[in-house]
Design a protein around this motif. Structure first.
Motif, mmCIF file in Angstrom:
data_model
loop_
_atom_site.group_PDB
_atom_site.id
_atom_site.type_symbol
_atom_site.label_atom_id
_atom_site.label_comp_id
_atom_site.label_asym_id
_atom_site.label_seq_id
_atom_site.Cartn_x
_atom_site.Cartn_y
_atom_site.Cartn_z
ATOM 1 N N SER A 181 58.698 52.899 57.586
ATOM 2 C CA SER A 181 60.019 53.463 57.313
ATOM 3 C C SER A 181 60.162 53.789 55.833
ATOM 4 O O SER A 181 60.808 54.766 55.467
ATOM 5 C CB SER A 181 61.114 52.485 57.713
ATOM 6 N N LEU A 182 59.566 52.950 54.978
ATOM 7 C CA LEU A 182 59.641 53.234 53.550
ATOM 8 C C LEU A 182 58.870 54.509 53.223
ATOM 9 O O LEU A 182 59.289 55.299 52.379
ATOM 10 C CB LEU A 182 59.116 52.047 52.745
ATOM 11 N N TYR A 183 57.752 54.676 53.917
ATOM 12 C CA TYR A 183 57.007 55.933 53.793
ATOM 13 C C TYR A 183 57.927 57.110 54.144
ATOM 14 O O TYR A 183 58.026 58.088 53.413
ATOM 15 C CB TYR A 183 55.807 55.882 54.736
ATOM 16 N N ALA A 184 58.635 56.966 55.268
ATOM 17 C CA ALA A 184 59.527 58.048 55.707
ATOM 18 C C ALA A 184 60.658 58.263 54.708
ATOM 19 O O ALA A 184 61.000 59.399 54.366
ATOM 20 C CB ALA A 184 60.084 57.738 57.087
ATOM 21 N N SER A 189 64.034 55.525 45.409
ATOM 22 C CA SER A 189 64.364 55.216 46.805
ATOM 23 C C SER A 189 63.629 53.960 47.278
ATOM 24 O O SER A 189 64.213 53.101 47.946
ATOM 25 C CB SER A 189 64.031 56.411 47.700
ATOM 26 N N GLY A 190 62.361 53.848 46.909
ATOM 27 C CA GLY A 190 61.582 52.686 47.343
ATOM 28 C C GLY A 190 62.148 51.396 46.776
ATOM 29 O O GLY A 190 62.319 50.405 47.490
ATOM 30 N N ALA A 191 62.459 51.403 45.475
ATOM 31 C CA ALA A 191 62.969 50.192 44.842
ATOM 32 C C ALA A 191 64.310 49.801 45.431
ATOM 33 O O ALA A 191 64.574 48.625 45.727
ATOM 34 C CB ALA A 191 63.096 50.411 43.332
ATOM 35 N N LEU A 192 65.143 50.804 45.655
ATOM 36 C CA LEU A 192 66.490 50.537 46.176
ATOM 37 C C LEU A 192 66.425 49.908 47.569
ATOM 38 O O LEU A 192 66.995 48.842 47.818
ATOM 39 C CB LEU A 192 67.233 51.873 46.249
ATOM 40 N N VAL A 193 65.686 50.562 48.454
ATOM 41 C CA VAL A 193 65.612 50.067 49.830
ATOM 42 C C VAL A 193 64.854 48.742 49.874
ATOM 43 O O VAL A 193 65.233 47.808 50.581
ATOM 44 C CB VAL A 193 64.958 51.112 50.756
ATOM 45 N N VAL A 209 59.251 44.788 46.063
ATOM 46 C CA VAL A 209 59.717 46.070 45.523
ATOM 47 C C VAL A 209 58.525 46.974 45.200
ATOM 48 O O VAL A 209 58.540 48.169 45.514
ATOM 49 C CB VAL A 209 60.610 45.837 44.283
ATOM 50 N N ILE A 210 57.482 46.389 44.602
ATOM 51 C CA ILE A 210 56.306 47.219 44.301
ATOM 52 C C ILE A 210 55.692 47.759 45.598
ATOM 53 O O ILE A 210 55.363 48.943 45.707
ATOM 54 C CB ILE A 210 55.249 46.416 43.505
ATOM 55 N N GLY A 211 55.584 46.880 46.601
ATOM 56 C CA GLY A 211 55.050 47.321 47.893
ATOM 57 C C GLY A 211 55.881 48.451 48.474
ATOM 58 O O GLY A 211 55.350 49.449 48.968
ATOM 59 N N SER A 212 57.200 48.304 48.393
ATOM 60 C CA SER A 212 58.088 49.337 48.935
ATOM 61 C C SER A 212 57.944 50.637 48.166
ATOM 62 O O SER A 212 57.926 51.723 48.752
ATOM 63 C CB SER A 212 59.539 48.866 48.869
#
Lengths: 430, 312, 298
Positions: free
Chosen positions: C41-44, C78-82, C202-205
């Motif tokens: 989902s993070l990819y999306a 977006s990644g960090a936020l989610v 967060v880094i992973g996301s």
């Protein structure tokens, strides 16, 4: 103990809802026509098919309830009753759809069900519809198998089946490339893609004996990146690439193939390319062969119904209707036409009356005349049209359109599509 | 005492459901049949979980069971429900006996992922086989029951009855089994393999057996599902199917077979309920329900019951 | 010969994409022991954020070069936020649960995010091709490739190097290694495990979102994107060894080349070659290529 308190409501809630829906099902509200509408509201097929179909259902039902449709559909309602739509998401696979179908018919007391984009869902639903004796119209799925394997009494398909997409495409290719020697293909690795490629290559073999296959790529549905596949296509120098891709996969492929210069060498044949044509006007090369799986979208004839449909759709959703919108609207109109035919005999027609009336019916739709002539009057045939893309003044247009009459691209009654193609289209009238 | 009470309760519910079958609303009966088919697959999973293994590949045998029933009807001309189910048992038994030899060496997440890999390979194979309808699958024959052919809608009543008897019957046997020597051996494997080996029991042998049994139960479930919905397709082997089974096991908790069966029923109802109330965002609802259960009922719904019993 | 070149180049391109997708997944598992299904989902989300940012950017006729930076910024934001939202809002409450339970928690997150994405971005596909198109073509051994795809290989190498450096050569990385080795001991030594977890997740996301954002210009971004990607990423991570960055790199290469070979030589098996490779590797090396064997309970 605190925990117990916070969870109890959720469990109770579920049980309550189950009882409530049970109770709600008991008194049948008689004075409306309950229409179950099943299409993809989520997942990959939602964007290109599901939502455009749902949109078309909304405007068509609203217009029917308001009596705002052009003739012959200007009477209000279906069978004299206002239509109430019950929407269901098609996502989740055939087993889930069988459950939801039963819920629609037995719990929610739907008077008819229109739905199913996926052929697997159509295949699974058809015998259940006959078991429950409920009028069911398959509006979009393509596999010819549905009616070839078994006859159904309560199941109809108001759009032509998928064989004609590729028979027409092969005829068109044979016309514009009389010297075609070798064809490539890229199709999604699922039933639709496999069938499309087989129909296309077998038709080509009949129309242009000796045509070779370069490479047939079958990436996974929804793969998105096609770098390796495009390399393989580039390494096999055929004159054309056939593809039945749709939606996001198609758009991704078109873009990536453009960046790699595939179009400079091979002609693109997109049997389901029409819905993406406007969105990708600047990416599709001029001359690409485009189909719409029937006389839909840009290929639809100019008649009063089509003018109403395009205007109403454009006005409400700010985009042109795609072929999924057309086939949804024509399924609802077919139902209305059958109900009205049944009313001539019985002013309060039963479901059975409507089923009898829909058999072998000919009715008008935004896409022209629809004839329910195959599978003992349960499977529609229509003409098909294929053309070539041309960017004119920054707008996507179609030129060199060829129209193929229904008898030219559909098998006659009593044979299967595959056998008919294999035998070299016996009885085809072009 | 408690053991007898559980067995008795399961037997009573089974008889009650079989008797009630013909009088239930048809849609409710169908949802129930599907739920019990899933329950069979999850009961198999329960066996593995008790051994400390979570399979994300129960769908493999669920699918084999379904396809065996389908092919038995389509190509072998069988219609008898028991013969069709038996075909699935044989097929899944053979395949799991072979794969089990490999898988019984794995534990934890590797067991889970490896079992999923096999399931996805079957998915791939079926998606390529046009003879079996590719991704569209194919329709399954209307079953008969030892020579008796019920008409029309009554078939589904019979399938429901069969599902009830099988799910509860298996439940009762399993309940006894978990309290037998072999049953306790598996919990011992979960807790400490090396000690089990010192006691003279081969942990791998225990795991292999559980794997085969779990496979057979999943195949039974798949067979019932095929007879009920009248259709099989490769998505039965897709990883999301297996994921659902794991979820059901978690929902119920692994303390008791009754919990598994109830969880399967509740899950199926939650699923159709969210589809009905919110056609656009049913997945979101399902996700929220899932999280709420995990957060507040870490040992499943059964723990709620146990807690209430303690409180009273 | 040309086929061989094509297999190698295509394989490397695909592998670099797989690596970026899988890197975040394996990092999160390595540190937190969470097999994050919501990674897809993070990819999306990254893909949607990147595509919509680029659409907005080009609507204003800004220069092309800036769009690449914008993709990266969109991914990070977006990644960090989610990621932060998921970790602080949910995962935090679940730490200490069984690994399999955590898989199911992230499955719940996946279901919720799938619909949330639909509610925010709609179902219509987003196309933002300009950054892909404007980079043009490059010829290798008589075959044309998209320069953007080749550039992704470079990005992937940079990501791999940065991760390696960050983990092995910085103080924060050493703390991370300590947490991976023994969580209890690390806590006892006074490492703020909570902070390590937040930063890791967060880094992973962000890595997941970055993979999406960088893929966005090549594809039409549409619903269902994340679910397709997650199983692939799993196969890579398990093949390489769960939790190992080097493993993800090697796993991606093996699977990438195997898939490219299948596409060119035997397209029929493309659908299961990935799982075939994974099963083969696991049959020979039960823990995957690079993972340490866990200690047995006594």
């Amino acid at each position: 103990m605190r925990h117990q308190h916070c969870c109890m409501p959720s469990v109770k809630h579920i049980l309550c809802a189950a009882t409530l829906s049970l109770a709600a099902a008991l008194p049948a509200a008689a004075q409306e026509f309950k229409l179950g509408v099943v299409t993809f509201l989520s997942g990959q097929a939602a964007g290109p098919f599901g939502i455009p179909a749902k949109n078309a259902a909304e405007i068509t039902v609203d217009a029917i309830n308001a009596g705002a449709l052009p003739a012959p559909y200007n009477k209000k309602g279906i069978a004299g009753m206002p239509v109430k739509m019950i929407l269901v998401d098609e996502n989740g696979g055939p087993s889930k759809q069988v459950t939801e179908y039963r819920n629609l018919v037995e719990r929610d007391k739907a008077d008819a069900v229109i739905g199913y984009v996926s052929s697997g869902d159509c295949l699974a639903i058809a015998p259940v519809a006959d078991e429950l004796k409920k009028l069911t119209i398959l509006f979009d799925c393509g596999a010819p198998r549905v009616f070839e394997e078994k006859d159904y009494k309560y199941v109809f398909r108001t759009r032509p089946h998928g064989a004609m997409d590729n028979v027409a495409a092969a005829r068109y290719v044979a016309d514009i490339l009389p010297n075609v020697k070798k064809v490539n293909g890229i199709n999604q690795n699922y039933a639709w893609g496999q069938d499309s490629w087989e129909d296309f290559t077998k038709s080509m073999a009949k129309l242009k004996p000796g045509v070779e296959v370069g490479t047939s790529q079958m990436p996974k549905l929804g793969a998105g990146t096609y770098s390796s596949e495009i390399s393989a296509l580039l390494l096999n120098d055929a004159q054309l690439v056939h593809s039945s891709f749709w939606g996001a996969d198609l758009e991704s492929f078109i873009q990536q193939a453009k960046a790699r210069g595939l179009y400079d060498k091979q002609l693109l044949v997109l049997t389901a390319g029409e819905p993406s044509m406007f969105r990708l006007a600047n990416e599709i090369p001029d001359g690409a062969v485009i189909g719409a799986r029937g006389p839909f979208g840009v290929f639809a004839p100019d008649n009063a119904l089509n003018r109403w449909f395009r205007d109403a759709y454009q006005k409400k959703f700010d985009s042109p209707p795609s072929y999924a919108s057309y086939v949804m609207s024509q399924a609802i109109l077919g139902l209305k036409a059958a109900a009205e035919k049944a009313m001539a005999k019985n002013p309060k027609p039963s479901g059975e009356d409507i089923v009898t009336a829909l058999e072998k019916l000919e009715f008008e739709a935004p896409s022209g005349t629809v004839k329910m002539s195959l599978a003992k009057g349960h499977q529609a045939v229509q003409e098909n049209a294929i053309g070539r893309f041309k960017l004119q003044g920054g707008k996507a247009t179609i030129v060199d359109v060829k129209r193929y009459p229904p008898e030219c691209v559909n098998p006659p009654e009593g044979t299967t599509a595959a056998k008919w193609i294999e035998a070299g289209f016996p009885g085809a009238k072009c | 005492m408690l053991r007898d009470r559980s067995t008795l309760a399961l037997a009573i519910v089974m008889v009650a459901l079989v008797v009630a079958g013909p009088f239930l609303p048809a849609w409710l009966r169908f949802v129930g049949t599907v739920a019990l088919a899933n329950a069979l697959a999850v009961l198999g999973l329960l066996l593995l979980i008790r051994t400390g293994l979570v399979s994300f590949g129960q769908g493999l045998y669920y699918c084999i069971g379904g396809y065996a029933a389908g092919v038995g009807g389509k190509d072998l001309g069988l219609t008898d429900a028991f013969a069709l189910l038996a075909l699935g048992i044989v097929a899944s038994g053979i395949i799991s006996a072979i794969l089990g030899l490999l898988l019984c060496r794995y534990r934890e997440i590797f067991f889970a992922m490896f079992s999923m890999a096999f399931s996805m390979i079957l998915y791939g194979l079926l998606s390529k086989s046009q003879k079996l309808g590719s991704t569209d699958g194919f329709n399954v024959v209307t079953p008969t029951f030892l020579g008796y052919a019920p008409d029309g809608a009554n078939v589904k009543v019979w399938v429901f009855g069969l599902a009830v008897v099988l799910a509860f019957g298996v439940g009762i046997v399993l309940h006894q089994h978990l309290r037998s020597g072999m049953g306790y051996a598996s919990e011992a494997v979960r807790d400490n393999e090396i000690r089990v080996e010192y006691l003279g029991v081969s942990a791998q042998y225990v795991v292999w057996w559980k794997y085969v049994l779990a496979a057979v139960l999943a195949a039974l479930g798949g067979g019932i599902q095929a007879l009920a919905s009248g259709h099989v397709g490769p998505e039965m082997a897709y990883w999301t199917t297996s994921g659902e089974f794991v979820f059901i096991a978690l929902l119920g908790g692994t303390a008791h077979v009754g919990a598994i069966i109830s969880a399967a029923v509740i899950f199926e109802f939650i699923k159709t309920w969210v589809t009905q109330i919110s056609p656009y965002t049913w997945q979101m609802f399902l996700g929220i329900v899932l999280l709420v259960i995990i957060m507040f009922l870490p040992k499943g719904l059964w723990s709620l019951l146990a807690r209430m019993r303690r409180a009273s | 010969m040309q086929t061989l070149i094509a297999i190698v180049v295509d394989g490397v391109i695909y592998a670099s994409w797989l690596f970026i997708v899988a890197a975040g997944l394996t990092l999160v598992y390595g540190v937190m022991r969470i097999l994050n299904l919501a990674h897809g989902s993070l990819y999306a989300i990254g893909a949607y954020a990147g595509a919509s940012a680029v659409v907005w950017y080009f609507a204003r006729n800004y220069p092309v070069a800036g769009s690449y930076a914008l993709l990266v910024i969109a991914a990070i934001v977006s990644g960090a936020l989610v990621g932060l939202l998921v970790e602080r809002g949910l995962l935090r409450l679940m730490y200490g649960r069984d690994e399999v339970v955590m898989v199911l928690v992230t499955y719940g997150v996946l279901l919720i995010l799938e619909d949330a994405i639909k509610l925010v971005f709609g179902v219509e596909a987003y196309t933002a091709f300009q950054p892909y198109e404007k980079m043009g073509r490059t010829s290798i051994g008589g075959m044309t490739f998209a320069t953007y795809d080749l550039a992704l290989v470079a990005v992937s190498i940079v990501v791999a190097l940065a991760l390696w450096w960050g983990v092995n050569r910085t103080k924060q990385g050493k703390l991370l290694l300590a947490v991976i080795a023994d969580r209890e001991m690390a806590t006892a030594l006074g490492i703020n495990v909570t902070r390590v977890f937040i930063v890791t997740f967060v880094i992973g996301s962000v890595l997941g979102a970055l993979a999406g954002a960088l893929t966005a210009p090549a594809i039409a971004v549409a619903p269902g994107l994340g679910v397709e990607v997650i199983v692939l990423a799993f196969a890579v991570v398990v093949t390489g060894g769960l939790g190992s960055i080097e493993g993800a790199l090697v796993g991606a290469l093996i699977i990438g080349i195997a898939r490219a070979a299948a596409v060119h030589l035997w397209p029929q098996v493309e659908l299961f070659v990935i799982y075939g490779v994974m099963a083969l590797v696991l049959a020979v090396r039960p823990q995957g290529l690079f993972a340490r064997a866990g200690a047995r309970k006594i």
